[in-house]
Structures are given as C-alpha cells and as structure tokens.
Design a protein around this motif. Structure first.
Motif: not given
Length: 828
Positions: A646-663, A684-688
C-alpha cells in the motif's frame, strides 16, 4: 481603548488553551466573577453527545444572567467520526471529552457525563435503551441532578419519535423522567449514601426551526423566548461570539463557526413546573433569599462589588473572607460548594497569586522517585504566608513555608516517591474494556465526572491577612520550546514501557501458515531492561531467529523492535495474541496510546497489549494498492495485513502512468469531503478506470461536499444507513462477480460485525450501477445503496457505505473477504 484591552485579554485566555497555560485573569474578569456570587440560580442543559449543546444559551446563562450552568452529555461521542486524525471509538471519545471541557473553559459552564457509550447511530430510543440499559443511564441522570442541584433543566431535543437520532430522543425522555425522580427518595435510594434528593423547579425543551421539516411550520409565537445575544463590557465580547469560540473547540467534528453579533432569540417549550411560572427564569429567587442569613450574605456581596478597585483588586480580599465565613456556616448544598470554590479562586486572583507544581517529564511510573518543583508568587501587597504543604496521595510532606513577599518568587525542589501500587492514569471509564452500550464504573462517586482527578496533587495551607486558606495544585509537566515557549501539560502515571504491535490485526488464510509480526517495546522512562513473552491461542506457535526476546538499558522514547514468526493453528476464527514484559519481579502487559492535538491537553489511554489474529479463507488478487487519504481511518493497515503493498498517493501530483502501476485505488472515508486535491483532480481516476483500474470510494457525506459530479455515472448521496449491525444482508444478484471472486461470499461473512452495517448510502443512482446488497433496519423499507458497482471502460468503480473502517480493525473475517473481492481486477 478599554474595549480593545478587554477583548484582547479574553482572546489571550482562549488561545492559551492550546499550550495549557492559564493566564492570570484581568481585573475586569475578577469583577465579572464577583458579580456571579450574587446569584444562586442553577441551570442544567441536557443532550446526548458532545457538540449537541447550545453554546449560545450556556454562554448567556453563565455570563449574561451570571447563573451557574452545566451541560450533561449522556455520551462522550465515541461512535462518531473524526476529521482531524485516525482515532475512533475510545480514542475519539477521549478527544471529544476534552473538546467539551475546552468549550466549557470558554463559556464558563461545568461538564458532566453518564456511563452511556455512543455505540453509533440509532434510529429510535427503544434501540438506544436496549443497548444502554435504560435504568442505568436514568440512574446516572438522576445522580447528576442530585449533585448539581439545578433549578431549571433544559433539553436540546424533544420526545417526538422519528425526527432525529435515537440517542437524541432518548436524552429528552430521560431528562423528563429524571426531573420527576430526582426528588423521590424511593428512586435509586442507594445514591443517598453520598447525596440527597433534589427537585428541580422547571423543565423546558430548547427548540428551533431545525426540528421542523419546513421553516414555516415553526410558529415562534407558540414558544417562550429569551434573547441570548447580549454583550459583556467586562469581558469585551458578546455571548454569541463567546459561543462561537466554544463551539469551535469541537474540531474533531469540523464544527468551527464564525462569531455573530446582535440579538439571538432562543425558543423554549415549557414541559413541567408551576403552571403560573412558565417564563424561563420566572418564579425563582435568583439571589440568596432561600438561604439562612441570605440577606446578610447578599449585603456582604453587594459591598464587595461596590467597593471593588480595578487598580487594587487585593483590597477586596478581606471582604471575600467575610463572605467565605458566612457561606461556610450554611448547610451543605451545591450552591455552597461551588460558591466557596469561586471565592477561593477570587482570593488568589485578587492577590495575583501564581502557583505551579511541576515535573520535567510528562510521565512517571509506580515505584519511581522523582524530583518535583513548586513555584509560588504573591503579586500583591497582601500579607501571605505559606504554613505547610503536602502530597497526601504519596504520604509526603513538602518542606516549603514562610512569608511570600510582593513579587518575589519562592521556588523549592523536592524528591518524592511514588508507591509501587500507585494507580495508572487511565481514564476511569476505560478501565474495564468490556463496555458495549454502557461503560462499567464501579465507584458511584466517579459517575458523572468528566475526567480523572489529577494523578498527584499538592495541598497548600496559606495565611492571608491572618485568614486560613487551603488550595490544591496538581502536579504538571512543564517544558518549553523555541516555537511555543512555555508549555504546561498534565502529568500521567503510566507503566515504564509500552508494548506496541505494528498491526492491530494479522490475517492468516490457511492453517499452519507462517507470518512475521513486529512488536515494539517503547521505553517511557530511562534505564528500562526486561524480556518480552507471548501468550498464544491454543494450537498457534511462535519463534524468533535467535530466540532472544530480551532488551537492556533503553532510554526514554527509545525502542527495541522484535520480529517474531507466528504459525497459525487449525481452527478458523478470531483470536487474541497477548504480550507482556518481565522486569525483575514485575510483569507489564500494557500498551500506552498517546493522543496529542494543539486544541486539547495531551491524553493517554492504557490498554492490554494484544493483537487480533484472524484465521479465515481470504484470497486476494492484485498486489499494489494506492490509497488516497480521507478524514482518517485504518483501512490501509488492514490492506497491508491482507498482503497488499500500500502506498499513499497525492492525486494532484501523481501522473496517469504512475497510477496505472496500481491494481486498485482506494479513497479513505470522507475523502471527497476533506481532500481538496481530490475534489479538483478526480478526473484522473476516470482515466485510470478506463484503462483497466479498480477504484473504490468509501462513504462521503453531503455536508461540505462541493456540487460537482465526481462519479463516473450520476449517483445521489443521502443519510440512508443500516444501524443494526446484525441486520440481514441479502444478495441482489448472488451470481455477481463481487460475491464470488476470489472469495465465495455467504451470509456467514456478515456475522460478527460491529456498531453498524454502513452509513450515508446513495439513494438514487444511474442504471450503469449494479446494487449488490439489500438490507434494512427493523420496520424500515429495504435499502440497496450499501454497495454499488459499475464497469467503466476496462475497469470498474465501487462506491460503498459499508463500514469497512470499523469492521477491519475489529478483525471481522467477512469484511476482509468481501473487501478482497471488491478490489479484484476485472478479467482481461
């Protein structure tokens, strides 16, 4: 200029709550407190929770009418949510207790509680009484009335069923029943060993337009009114401004509010009392007329006030002793007790008297010898002599005595010993962990008290202008830093160490499974040595790589970590792993939780050191989870215990490509209410999801939620909930993937849930959503909004009001199994 000065002094006092340094009060506040001596009327406000109280009315009664006001909160708010941190249940109840005490510091009222536990939202008083035990809580309300001895009782809520929280309605029912019973010696006669019967004169409901569905239904002409919107020239603040400051202490509930000025009309419905005296304060002798020699006392108080000198408050001290001697001759009563305490404070304040009894560490332990200091300063021309001082609880005499010259500091140091059997400073209502609806408190005299008495208190005898005065000075922890300056906090008696498990729950999915757990021994004093031992459930085993569980010479705040391999037994279920430490001939089996926020004093909770072990068939799919922080929960810890990274993320700073690393991505409770970045960057979460990700959102509320369509398809949040944790949950479509993969969900997975099924369900949603569960509280229509799932692109969206944030820390196996299914990716 006088206005500016007095309001500055008041706000200086309010700000000082953060640092726990109580500034000396000004001459104008001394006069204000003297004027309160004139009045003997007492008002008890009664409701269910912290923040239910009407701070406007309490501030007005206490400071405008200058009567004695108190608030009786039936619960400590343990079952609520926390917007400032992760504490829930007992920890949150302790925070909210202190927030109420901080509020009363501002508005001047007293604070009381019953033993009732806030077990969560309740839809009717019958459910509430079944959980609490009606007679027990009624007994506590009667006890508080008999001890505080109010002339008037005011309730926040009425007795009408179905318009508000069941706890609220229950509080009104109990208030009215206790009004009739407190004066009856046949009601709870066991209390009369320590108190006397008392019959209040009148009882009212403090109503408002809030209680009516439409504002036009609120016919103001039907109610008794009182204008609570006055202004105090002595305090430099209006009662409504003071009320806002008081209410803003409820930070854990996000109840900060702006001050208001001008008239503020309060409305009251008369419930009981003399038929010809329905006006709120009519028919009462507000002064000393009902007391022996009352006219003499009243005349002495009038003289005190008339002769008061702003530049020489000490000139009033002799007259205060005259009044003190007159009141001491009266029969025992709440008025006598409180007025004598007020006079004692006034005498010391008129002398500008400063006292601090302190230690340089926040904690001490039974068996310790500690160095303490006492500082006394007389800042007046009054003749003050220290006769003697002692600490009775320790059996210690303090060698401090002599004349206190004007503005000369007397500072003495002492070594005192704490007995080996001295009681820990755990909040008294938390000493028995078995509480469900009612906290277990054996000592009748503790019931009603807001908090523990200070752990150690010095009693000091003075001679002031030849008059005897005794006062008590609690032992505090004194420190300073370069940001906040001097800080005074409570001192607590605690174990010498704390045994802390890294995780509250460890999940095992098969018998004989080996898993490593972490236990930390944190020293709370210097030079701590010992060895760790475990008590395992039957059939479970433990081992370490080197077999050594000992530690030596830990200094305060240092720690020793142990990695221990636990092998599960064969029987599924929930178990306790207990830990304890052997120190010479002592056994310590406690964990100490420290709670620190700027707006309340530091707090501690002492619990048994244990971890829940859960053996259940929990399968997970996927490995990496991104967590978006919300208002505070421990769901991330449960995910780690399940085997996710589990990683805490900052939705403002994280990129879509980085988000895609998570299940999967999980939003914490009320994330959309409190996380501004999420309110802006939710797209961003819709794109994810569109690219195949799983996004799960836990409950949010409509309160403070921007009018934005955050969700991939429309849904409407509501206040719908299922409060009965045993309520049957049926499956809308038993074949749905969320009920079958990777874990087969059955009715057994909804056994053992705590507090509730869930809260703040959507009540309307787009056809793209599929409801998974249906359930309801007794005598209500079925609700399908607890769990909604919709496919979005290649991924899926999950919205749930199920109380995972309560069930996972409680080790409910079915909650883990269902959560694993919700986070499982869609098949590719």
């Amino acid at each position: 200029m006088r206005y500016i000065l007095s309001i500055f002094l008041f706000f200086t006092f309010v700000a000082s709550i953060n640092a726990q340094v109580k500034e000396p009060i000004s001459a104008s506040e001394i006069l204000h407190q003297m004027e309160k001596l004139r009045n003997t009327t007492r008002v008890l406000y009664l409701a269910a929770h912290p923040d239910d109280e009407n701070t406007r009315l309490i501030a007005y009664v206490e400071n405008g009418k200058k009567f004695d006001a108190a608030y009786l909160s039936l619960t400590r708010g343990d079952g609520g949510q926390n917007v400032i941190g992760p504490e829930l249940r007992e920890g949150l109840g302790l925070i909210r207790t202190q927030e109420l005490l901080a509020a009363r510091e501002i508005d001047g009222g007293k604070q009381f509680f019953t033993r009732a536990n806030d077990f969560g939202y309740s839809k009717n008083p019958d459910e509430t009484f079944n959980k609490w035990g009606k007679e027990e809580v009624l007994s506590d309300v009667v006890w508080t009335i008999r001890n505080f001895q109010p002339d008037i009782i005011v309730t926040r809520f009425n007795k009408t069923l179905g318009i508000t929280h069941g706890h609220h309605t229950a509080s009104a029912i109990l208030a009215h029943e206790a009004f009739d019973m407190a004066g009856d010696e046949s009601a709870f006669p066991e209390q009369l060993k320590w108190t006397t019967t008392w019959q209040p004169k009148k009882i009212y409901w403090n109503t408002s337009s809030w209680f009516f569905r439409r504002n036009e239904d609120f016919d103001r002409s039907q109610y008794i009114t009182e204008n609570a919107g006055g202004y105090s020239p002595l305090l430099g603040i209006s009662y409504t401004e003071m009320a806002a400051l008081s209410r803003s202490r409820h930070k854990s509930q996000a109840f900060g509010t702006a001050g208001s000025r001008g008239d503020e009309i309060e409305y009251f419905e008369y419930w009981d009392g003399p038929e010809n005296e329905k006006e709120l304060f009519s028919g009462l002798d507000h002064y000393w007329g009902n007391f022996k020699n009352g006219k003499i006392i009243q005349k002495a108080i009038d003289k005190l006030i008339n002769d008061f000198q702003f530049k020489q408050p000490e000139s009033s001290i002799d007259q205060l002793f005259v009044i003190k001697n007159l009141i001491e001759k009266l029969n025992e009563s709440a008025v006598k007790k409180d007025k004598l305490n007020a006079i004692k404070k006034l005498i010391l304040n008129c002398a500008g008297f400063y006292h601090l009894f302190y230690h340089d560490n926040p904690y001490a332990s039974p068996g310790d010898q500690i160095n303490v200091n006492m500082e006394l300063v007389n800042r007046s021309t009054v003749d003050i002599q220290v006769v003697d001082a002692n600490v009775n609880s320790l059996g210690e005499e303090l060698s401090i005595s002599g004349i206190l010259d004007n503005n000369q500091v007397k500072l003495e140091s002492f070594a005192v010993s704490i007995p080996a059997d001295f009681t820990y400073s755990n909040p008294y209502w938390l000493n028995d962990p078995s509480a469900n609806g009612l906290y277990k408190v054996e000592d009748q005299k503790l019931i009603g008290k807001a908090e523990n008495d200070p752990a150690i208190v010095a009693g000091v005898n003075l001679k002031i202008n030849g008059n005897d005065l005794y006062f008590e000075s609690p032992l505090k922890y004194k420190s300073s830093d370069r940001i906040n300056g001097e800080i005074i906090q409570p001192l607590y008696i605690i174990p010498p160490l704390s045994i802390e498990f890294d995780e509250k729950v460890s999940i095992f999915t098969t018998g004989s499974q080996e898993k490593e757990i972490s236990i930390k021994i944190k020293a709370l004093k210097d030079d701590v040595s010992g060895s760790l031992e475990l008590e395992l459930p039957k059939g479970w085993k433990a081992k370490t790589d080197d077999g050594d569980l000992s530690f030596e010479n830990l200094v305060r705040n240092s720690s020793k970590d142990f990695k221990i391999k636990i092998t599960s037994g064969g029987d599924e279920g929930k178990f306790d792993l207990k830990a304890f430490v052997k120190i010479k001939d002592k056994t310590i089996d406690k964990s100490v939780q420290e709670i620190q926020y700027d707006h309340i004093p530091n707090q501690i909770i002492i619990r048994d050191a244990q971890q829940k072990l859960v053996l259940a068939d929990v399968k997970i799919k996927g490995e990496k989870i991104a967590y978006i922080e919300g208002a505070g929960d421990a769901v991330d810890e449960a995910l780690i215990a399940m085997g996710y990274k589990v990683d805490f993320i900052d939705i403002e700073k994280i990129s879509l490509e980085e988000l895609k690393k998570y299940d999967a991505v999980v939003a914490g409770i009320r994330a959309y209410n409190v996380n501004q970045a999420l309110q802006i960057h939710y797209g961003k979460l819709n794109e994810y999801m569109n690219s195949g990700g799983v996004y799960m959102v836990q409950y949010n509320t409509t309160y403070s939620l921007p009018d934005t369509d955050f969700w991939p398809y429309p849904l409407n949040l509501s206040r719908d909930r299922i409060t009965v944790e045993e309520a049957t949950m049926e499956f809308v479509n038993p074949e749905h993937r969320a009920l079958n993969y990777p874990n087969k969900i059955t009715s057994l997975d909804f056994e053992g849930w705590v507090q509730e099924r869930g809260l703040y369900f959507p009540n309307k949603w787009d056809k793209q959503y599929e409801p998974i569960l249906v359930g309801n509280d007794p005598e209500e229509i079925p609700k399908k909004g607890a769990l909604l799932i919709a496919d979005f692109g290649k991924g899926k969206f999950v919205y749930t009001g199920l109380s995972f944030f309560r069930e996972l820390p409680a080790g409910v196996p079915g909650a883990y199994r269902l959560l694993a299914n919700l986070l499982a990716p869609n098949p590719k």
